[in-house]
Design a protein around this motif. Structure first.
Motif, PDB file in Angstrom:
ATOM      1  N   LYS A   1      48.889  49.762  28.476  1.00 47.23           N
ATOM      2  CA  LYS A   1      48.229  49.104  29.619  1.00 47.23           C
ATOM      3  C   LYS A   1      46.852  49.691  29.886  1.00 47.23           C
ATOM      4  O   LYS A   1      45.960  49.020  30.388  1.00 47.23           O
ATOM      5  N   SER A   2      46.691  50.974  29.563  1.00 52.39           N
ATOM      6  CA  SER A   2      45.396  51.616  29.840  1.00 52.39           C
ATOM      7  C   SER A   2      44.430  51.457  28.662  1.00 52.39           C
ATOM      8  O   SER A   2      43.333  52.006  28.683  1.00 52.39           O
TER       9      SER A   2
ATOM     10  N   SER B   1      41.988  49.106  26.464  1.00 50.14           N
ATOM     11  CA  SER B   1      41.269  47.825  26.460  1.00 50.14           C
ATOM     12  C   SER B   1      41.402  47.163  25.080  1.00 50.14           C
ATOM     13  O   SER B   1      41.847  47.811  24.120  1.00 50.14           O
TER      14      SER B   1
ATOM     15  N   ARG C   1      42.273  48.871  21.480  1.00 46.60           N
ATOM     16  CA  ARG C   1      43.423  48.413  20.689  1.00 46.60           C
ATOM     17  C   ARG C   1      42.956  48.026  19.283  1.00 46.60           C
ATOM     18  O   ARG C   1      43.635  48.288  18.287  1.00 46.60           O
TER      19      ARG C   1
ATOM     20  N   ASP D   1      48.483  40.477  26.650  1.00 44.17           N
ATOM     21  CA  ASP D   1      48.882  40.684  28.042  1.00 44.17           C
ATOM     22  C   ASP D   1      47.682  40.500  28.981  1.00 44.17           C
ATOM     23  O   ASP D   1      46.660  39.930  28.585  1.00 44.17           O
ATOM     24  N   GLU D   2      47.789  41.026  30.174  1.00 38.06           N
ATOM     25  CA  GLU D   2      46.714  40.879  31.164  1.00 38.06           C
ATOM     26  C   GLU D   2      45.389  41.448  30.655  1.00 38.06           C
ATOM     27  O   GLU D   2      44.310  40.943  30.962  1.00 38.06           O
ATOM     28  N   VAL D   3      45.487  42.536  29.865  1.00 40.33           N
ATOM     29  CA  VAL D   3      44.277  43.172  29.319  1.00 40.33           C
ATOM     30  C   VAL D   3      43.592  42.198  28.344  1.00 40.33           C
ATOM     31  O   VAL D   3      42.367  42.042  28.345  1.00 40.33           O
ATOM     32  N   THR D   4      44.408  41.532  27.544  1.00 42.41           N
ATOM     33  CA  THR D   4      43.898  40.559  26.581  1.00 42.41           C
ATOM     34  C   THR D   4      43.243  39.394  27.330  1.00 42.41           C
ATOM     35  O   THR D   4      42.162  38.911  26.960  1.00 42.41           O
TER      36      THR D   4
ATOM     37  N   PHE E   1      39.870  40.293  28.675  1.00 46.76           N
ATOM     38  CA  PHE E   1      38.864  40.349  27.608  1.00 46.76           C
ATOM     39  C   PHE E   1      38.416  38.937  27.229  1.00 46.76           C
ATOM     40  O   PHE E   1      37.221  38.649  27.130  1.00 46.76           O
TER      41      PHE E   1
END
Ligand code: MIC
Ligand code: SF4
Length: 643
Positions: free
Chosen positions: A200-201, A203, A207, A227-230, A233
């Motif tokens: 989760k931490s 970006s 990744r 996920d939310e990070v994706t 972005f």
């Protein structure tokens, strides 16, 4: 039983076969990418298939490797690729627009889609939840034509991340840690899924650093959930509509689970000449450094560059260090310029290079003789930098800056306060350097522009039932494609000229190889474990084919290279008993009989006529691969199928 992320995407794209590890499967490919060093050959191969327009959802041709135009060759190849892209429905990313993997992530990557690229670091796309594979140019050409991509169904590794990275410890250090754990062979036959609370931490660019370097593990590919990070972005790239969530099922099964607590990691460094030769940065403290290079598809995102600029701000680099910085894309460079970070970089004494692979593939910026070069790249194979005795170490951008400032290997945690850098809510979007293809109507009128450096590729040579040939070269473990077919600024311009390239084949191991192979007529090469690791360059098969190599016998092969050998009609065989490797010598006269039945049973016998001994060999070919070897190449086989 539940499914892993990769198994879900495979299931969605399965054309042939079953998801049984070790068996052959065929996948439908949504997107392809090429770069120029492998692309010229891939498009020549695509042309011979006689297909008007690509049949993928998106195909992109990037120019990022051969950007040093010290003669007409590279410029001619760029024009060739640009013209063929326009005619056949392919988007063209101009030189200067950036490194293929970085730009693809920014502008084209879509979670849940399949991507193959004629570059081994295509798994970078796994950072955004794509199932992305590096492949030989011919496999990419076939996929552009709408054909399936064949792979061996991999097993699954899950890396479970917990905790949070400490200041100055980065995604690159995670990559180096997993290389330390698994080695450059440890990922062969596996897809690596990254998960756990710890992701989760991380970006998307972080990744992508990790999935990029999964290639160095020999893994089939690596992937993160979407996920939310994706989502954030993709939205920042103005492509929020491409988002779809993707996760593994709670009861998905893995063949191996590795736990890493991010909070316990330290800055790491890979020593010459292998990415898995990893130790803690602190253990090399004080080693004098001559050169530092920051960039490459591993570490050239905006986030990386902003951190570098913040660390350099107001400081001057050591007078004994030459520092190069290559931002990964025009988007990254433009945003660095807009926020003033570029000035901080320039003021420090760094040399800013264009947005391209550059020093990573020896396209300039080779170190001084015997020089120590710290690079944020993914490979440090012998000779790859262009300086035969150069000593290349792989590090994070933070460790790179620490060395540039102090002139020696320095633990970056000693630099003071860590820079706090945020992902922007909105990237600067400017696709003016991506040229769309012509409409089908307009395309009919377009000419392909060909330069004189483009030479015919070697004729297919069907495998016969008996092979009698000399063992012209015996090499050891972990031979890379950079050993087999070196790259660098002097050789890369000839990627579409196999006869010229052939004089450099195996140059890192034995400069006499090309002459001796030609003299021998037909020949066999013998290698150790993990033969052919590294790049996807099919030239590492086509050039030996041109020089008469008919079979390669090893203890084991790397994934993309074994596929390239078969595609080129060279037979890959392995010793049934690895100790037999020691019983045969360079120069021996070898014979393999009953090849056709052996291909079916998976067993052959090697007669070493010089020593008068018999050695059992094994192979594992599918019916399709047997047909390719008998036809002499994948191209010849594809033509036969079409008739
Ligand atoms: C590499 O990093 O070795 C390359 C150059 O990008 C290669 C492709 C090539 O040889 O052109 C790769 O990784 O596949
Ligand atoms: Fe380019 Fe280096 Fe990445 Fe290969 S590894 S694509 S040469 S930046």
């Amino acid at each position: 039983m539940g499914l892993t992320i990769a198994q879900k995407i495979i299931q969605d794209h399965l054309i042939k076969g079953e998801m049984i590890p070790g068996t052959e499967i065929a996948l439908r490919i949504d997107q392809t990418l090429t770069q120029d060093a492998t692309g010229t050959m891939a498009y020549l191969e695509f042309e011979t298939m006689g297909i008007d327009r690509v049949r993928t959802e998106r195909s992109v041709a990037y120019i990022d490797h051969n950007t040093l135009q010290s003669g007409f060759e590279n410029a001619d190849d760029h024009r060739f690729i640009q013209s063929i892209a326009k005619k056949h429905g392919i988007y063209f990313s101009r030189p200067g627009n950036g490194i293929c993997h970085q730009v693809h992530l920014e502008r084209f990557g879509i979670p849940g889609k399949t991507l193959i690229g004629s570059d081994s670091h295509t798994p970078t796309g796994g950072g955004i939840g794509m199932l992305a594979f590096g492949a030989g140019g011919l496999d990419v050409a076939v996929a552009m034509g709408g054909g399936a991509y064949y792979i061996t169904m991999p097993k699954m590794i899950k890396v479970n991340l917990t905790g949070k990275l400490r200041d100055f410890v980065t995604a690159k250090d995670v990559s180096l840690e997993i290389l330390r754990i698994l080695s450059v062979k440890g990922g062969v036959g596996y897809i690596i899924e990254w998960g756990g609370e710890g992701i989760k931490s991380l970006s998307v660019p972080e990744r992508a650093t990790i999935t990029n370097m999964g290639t160095e593990l020999g893994a089939t590919t690596s992937i993160f959930p979407s996920d939310e990070v994706t989502k954030a972005f993709l939205e920042a790239e103005g492509r929020g509509e491409a988002y779809r969530p993707l996760a593994s099922d709670a009861d998905a099964e893995y063949d191996r689970i590795i736990d890493i607590d991010l909070s316990t990691l330290e800055p790491m460094i890979a020593c010459p000449h292998s990415p898995d030769n990893v130790v803690k940065v602190s253990s090399l403290k004080g080693t004098k450094v001559d050169q530092v290079c920051i960039g490459s598809c591993t570490n050239s995102s905006l986030l990386d560059m902003l951190k570098v600029a913040a660390l350099l701000k107001g400081k001057t680099i050591s007078p004994d260090v030459s520092l190069s910085i290559s931002p990964g894309s025009k988007q990254v460079l433009a945003m660095l310029a807009d926020c003033g970070a570029l000035s901080d970089i320039l003021a420090s004494g760094a040399r800013v290079l264009e947005c391209a692979c550059g020093p990573c593939i020896g396209m300039g910026f080779s170190p001084n003789s015997g020089g120590v070069s710290l690079r944020t790249f993914n490979r440090n194979f012998e000779g790859r930098s262009g300086t035969a005795d150069g000593k290349v170490y792989l590090v994070s951008p933070e460790t790179a800056v620490a060395a540039a400032l102090t002139g020696e290997i320095t633990d970056p945690t000693l630099l003071g306060a860590a820079p706090k850098v945020e992902m922007p809510a909105q990237f600067k979007i400017d696709d003016s350097a991506i040229i769309p293809p012509a409409s089908p109507e307009e395309a009919k009128k377009l000419e392909i522009l060909r330069g004189p450096n483009i030479k015919k590729f070697p004729d297919a040579k069907p495998q016969q039932d008996t092979l009698s040939a000399q063992l012209v070269l015996k090499v050891g473990d972990n031979i890379t494609t950079d050993h087999i077919m070196p790259a660098g600024a002097k050789i890369l311009p000839y990627r579409s000229n196999i006869p010229y390239l052939s004089q450099f084949c195996f140059g890192v191991c034995d400069k006499t190889f090309p002459e001796r192979a030609k003299e021998a007529g037909e020949s066999i090469v013998v290698g150790g474990m993990n033969y052919g690791q590294g790049s996807s360059r099919e030239h590492a098969a086509l050039v030996p084919l041109y020089l008469g190599v008919r079979a390669v016998i090893t203890k084991s092969f790397a994934r993309i290279h074994i596929a390239n050998l078969i595609n080129a009609g060279i037979m890959p065989l392995t010793f049934e008993n690895p100790e037999d490797y020691d019983r045969i010598d360079q120069g021996d006269k070898l014979t393999v009989t009953d090849i056709y039945s052996g291909m079916e049973t998976g067993k052959m016998t090697l007669l070493d006529e010089t020593k008068g001994i018999k050695i059992p060999l094994v192979c594992s070919f599918t019916d399709r691969q047997i047909a390719i070897l008998k036809a002499g190449s994948l191209l010849a086989y594809t033509k036969e199928q079409g008739e």
